[in-house]
Scaffold this active site. Structure first.
Site, PDB file in Angstrom:
ATOM      1  CB  CYS A   1     -10.649  41.327 -94.648  1.00  0.00           C
ATOM      2  SG  CYS A   1      -9.504  40.328 -95.597  1.00  0.00           S
TER       3      CYS A   1
ATOM      4  CB  CYS B   1     -10.403  37.575 -94.311  1.00  0.00           C
ATOM      5  SG  CYS B   1      -8.986  38.669 -94.364  1.00  0.00           S
ATOM      6  CG  ASP B   2     -14.148  37.439 -93.003  1.00  0.00           C
ATOM      7  OD1 ASP B   2     -13.506  36.432 -92.659  1.00  0.00           O
ATOM      8  OD2 ASP B   2     -14.127  38.510 -92.385  1.00  0.00           O
TER       9      ASP B   2
HETATM   10  P1  FAD Z   1      -1.756  43.299 -86.076  1.00  0.00           P
HETATM   11  O1  FAD Z   1      -2.245  41.908 -86.089  1.00  0.00           O
HETATM   12  O2  FAD Z   1      -2.737  44.389 -86.250  1.00  0.00           O
HETATM   13  O3  FAD Z   1      -0.986  43.513 -84.696  1.00  0.00           O
HETATM   14  C1  FAD Z   1      -0.494  44.751 -84.303  1.00  0.00           C
HETATM   15  C2  FAD Z   1       0.066  44.616 -82.916  1.00  0.00           C
HETATM   16  O4  FAD Z   1       0.721  45.814 -82.532  1.00  0.00           O
HETATM   17  C3  FAD Z   1      -0.985  44.358 -81.829  1.00  0.00           C
HETATM   18  O5  FAD Z   1      -0.513  43.300 -81.033  1.00  0.00           O
HETATM   19  C4  FAD Z   1      -1.011  45.645 -81.012  1.00  0.00           C
HETATM   20  O6  FAD Z   1      -1.296  45.419 -79.653  1.00  0.00           O
HETATM   21  C5  FAD Z   1       0.431  46.080 -81.178  1.00  0.00           C
HETATM   22  N1  FAD Z   1       0.682  47.496 -80.929  1.00  0.00           N
HETATM   23  C6  FAD Z   1       0.212  48.569 -81.615  1.00  0.00           C
HETATM   24  N2  FAD Z   1       0.682  49.708 -81.059  1.00  0.00           N
HETATM   25  C7  FAD Z   1       1.474  49.335 -80.022  1.00  0.00           C
HETATM   26  C8  FAD Z   1       2.233  50.051 -79.053  1.00  0.00           C
HETATM   27  N3  FAD Z   1       2.289  51.379 -79.051  1.00  0.00           N
HETATM   28  N4  FAD Z   1       2.910  49.339 -78.107  1.00  0.00           N
HETATM   29  C9  FAD Z   1       2.872  47.985 -78.095  1.00  0.00           C
HETATM   30  N5  FAD Z   1       2.172  47.259 -79.002  1.00  0.00           N
HETATM   31  C10 FAD Z   1       1.480  47.936 -79.938  1.00  0.00           C
HETATM   32  N6  FAD Z   1      -6.090  38.008 -92.403  1.00  0.00           N
HETATM   33  C11 FAD Z   1      -6.058  36.757 -92.903  1.00  0.00           C
HETATM   34  O7  FAD Z   1      -5.033  36.367 -93.479  1.00  0.00           O
HETATM   35  N7  FAD Z   1      -7.126  35.924 -92.771  1.00  0.00           N
HETATM   36  C12 FAD Z   1      -8.274  36.265 -92.120  1.00  0.00           C
HETATM   37  O8  FAD Z   1      -9.228  35.491 -92.036  1.00  0.00           O
HETATM   38  C13 FAD Z   1      -8.333  37.574 -91.565  1.00  0.00           C
HETATM   39  N8  FAD Z   1      -9.432  37.998 -90.910  1.00  0.00           N
HETATM   40  C14 FAD Z   1      -9.425  39.217 -90.324  1.00  0.00           C
HETATM   41  C15 FAD Z   1     -10.537  39.596 -89.575  1.00  0.00           C
HETATM   42  C16 FAD Z   1     -10.543  40.833 -88.927  1.00  0.00           C
HETATM   43  C17 FAD Z   1     -11.745  41.226 -88.118  1.00  0.00           C
HETATM   44  C18 FAD Z   1      -9.433  41.707 -89.048  1.00  0.00           C
HETATM   45  C19 FAD Z   1      -9.436  43.043 -88.334  1.00  0.00           C
HETATM   46  C20 FAD Z   1      -8.337  41.348 -89.818  1.00  0.00           C
HETATM   47  C21 FAD Z   1      -8.321  40.105 -90.462  1.00  0.00           C
HETATM   48  N9  FAD Z   1      -7.239  39.698 -91.223  1.00  0.00           N
HETATM   49  C22 FAD Z   1      -7.199  38.434 -91.734  1.00  0.00           C
HETATM   50  C23 FAD Z   1      -6.097  40.590 -91.455  1.00  0.00           C
HETATM   51  C24 FAD Z   1      -4.960  40.247 -90.475  1.00  0.00           C
HETATM   52  O9  FAD Z   1      -5.501  40.191 -89.177  1.00  0.00           O
HETATM   53  C25 FAD Z   1      -3.855  41.282 -90.537  1.00  0.00           C
HETATM   54  O10 FAD Z   1      -3.386  41.379 -91.868  1.00  0.00           O
HETATM   55  C26 FAD Z   1      -2.689  40.894 -89.627  1.00  0.00           C
HETATM   56  O11 FAD Z   1      -3.130  40.672 -88.315  1.00  0.00           O
HETATM   57  C27 FAD Z   1      -1.629  41.974 -89.613  1.00  0.00           C
HETATM   58  O12 FAD Z   1      -0.645  41.560 -88.725  1.00  0.00           O
HETATM   59  P2  FAD Z   1       0.328  42.603 -88.015  1.00  0.00           P
HETATM   60  O13 FAD Z   1       1.184  41.767 -87.121  1.00  0.00           O
HETATM   61  O14 FAD Z   1       0.978  43.463 -89.007  1.00  0.00           O
HETATM   62  O15 FAD Z   1      -0.629  43.572 -87.158  1.00  0.00           O
END
Ligand code: FAD
Length: 313
Positions: free
Chosen positions: A138, A141-142
């Site tokens: 990303c 982000c970085d």
């Molecule tokens: P996620 O955070 O992906 O969470 C999904 C959740 O669903 C997880 O808890 C998982 O366990 C759960 N899940 C999935 N399937 C199931 C199932 N079948 N049963 C139960 N639970 C399930 N964004 C920023 O704004 N700033 C940053 O600095 C940044 N850095 C990042 C660095 C990395 C390495 C990554 C990978 C992403 C980064 N992002 C950053 C992006 C950000 O992390 C995502 O946009 C955000 O986390 C999305 O949130 P979400 O809740 O939609 O999904």
């Protein structure tokens, strides 16, 4: 079958979207049951180090700490968080059913889906280990951490061109590595990248190896896909932009998915096309994919679910 009663709301996912939905529904006294995942509790941000763009933390905050804070805040108001996966769902009825890994069926009047999406990986051995230590998915982000550095972007689509172009604001040089001889990106994105002096291209090439020194990325080895010849590239950043896969396998045949596998909602609301089921965060979002946007849509899903439940009773 164990009778677990009928909840008001079940949240699937414990990233920023899931925890924010949990916080809001808990404060609305809906006593949410949250399935946070068996191994991925806290979601994507638990795989990174410093998060500098989540408002409210002027010095930045470690990804896992941010997620632990979100969890504690939701729990403070009564959200029940279970570290388990949901393995099947039946969302068709008035009462929704979700089944955990032990086979226990949990029932609720409303379900909020916040399962996120996963970045596609190269499949190299130390790729995950160096996430946040030179390897990133990303640029928004970085990118800021790579001021005056030489970096490499992998991919040939619009996202890769957008990331590469964005990164030139910080980086000294950006090398785009693509396994084919032509890009998939739209012409306008290609033109923008081709005309940027800081961007060069390594076509017909793959990353063969990620080099590491002192726990950080210290370079990559490129391999020509035809000749097999390798060469070292001295970079301190590797941005992987080869796409993402929304975690929607569970919902196939039950909720509407778009061509890329993302959940469809009746935007700007978070309502899916199945009554009582809402979706938030990266599992819906092609475009923004940030912690703050995921949290915002988790809030919207909680408010949509709250209104749905109020109308229902
Ligand atoms: P996620 O955070 O992906 O969470 C999904 C959740 O669903 C997880 O808890 C998982 O366990 C759960 N899940 C999935 N399937 C199931 C199932 N079948 N049963 C139960 N639970 C399930 N964004 C920023 O704004 N700033 C940053 O600095 C940044 N850095 C990042 C660095 C990395 C390495 C990554 C990978 C992403 C980064 N992002 C950053 C992006 C950000 O992390 C995502 O946009 C955000 O986390 C999305 O949130 P979400 O809740 O939609 O999904």
């Amino acid at each position: 079958m164990t009778d677990t009663g009928i909840r008001e709301v079940i949240v699937i996912g414990s990233g920023p979207a899931g925890y924010t939905a949990a916080l809001y529904t808990a404060r609305a006294e809906l006593k949410p049951l949250v399935f946070g995942g068996a191994i991925f509790v806290g979601g994507s941000l638990t795989t990174t180090t410093e998060v500098e763009n989540f408002p409210g933390f002027p010095q930045g905050i470690d990804g896992p700490d941010l997620m632990a804070n979100m969890r504690a805040q939701a729990e403070r108001f009564g959200a029940e968080i279970v570290e388990d996966d949901i393995v099947s769902v039946d969302l068709s009825g008035d009462i929704k059913e979700v089944t955990d890994t032990a086979g226990t069926v949990h029932r609720a009047k409303a379900v909020i889906v916040a399962t996120g999406s996963g970045y596609r990986k190269l499949g190299l051995p130390n790729e995950d280990e160096l996430s946040g230590r030179g390897v990133s998915w990303c640029a928004t982000c970085d990118g800021f951490f790579f001021r005056d550095r030489d970096i490499v972007v992998v991919g040939g689509g619009d996202t890769a061109m957008e990331e590469a172009t964005f990164l030139t604001r910080f980086a000294r040089s950006v090398t785009v590595v693509h396994r084919r001889s032509t890009l998939r990106a739209s012409q306008v994105m290609q033109n923008r990248a081709f005309s940027d002096d800081k961007i060069s291209f390594a076509f017909d090439s793959k990353i063969a190896e990620i080099k590491e020194a002192d726990g950080k990325l210290s370079g990559v080895v490129l391999r020509d896909v035809f000749s097999g010849q390798t060469r070292d590239l001295d970079v301190t950043g590797l941005f992987i932009a080869i796409g993402h896969d929304p975690r929607t396998e569970l919902f196939k045949g039950q909720l509407d998915l778009d061509d890329d596998g993302y959940l469809k909602v009746d935007a700007p609301s978070t309502r899916t096309y199945v009554s009582g089921v809402f979706a938030a965060g990266d599992v819906v979002d092609h475009t923004y994919r940030q912690a703050i946007t995921a949290a915002a849509s988790g809030c919207a899903a909680a408010l949509d679910a709250e209104r749905y439940l109020a109308m229902r009773t």
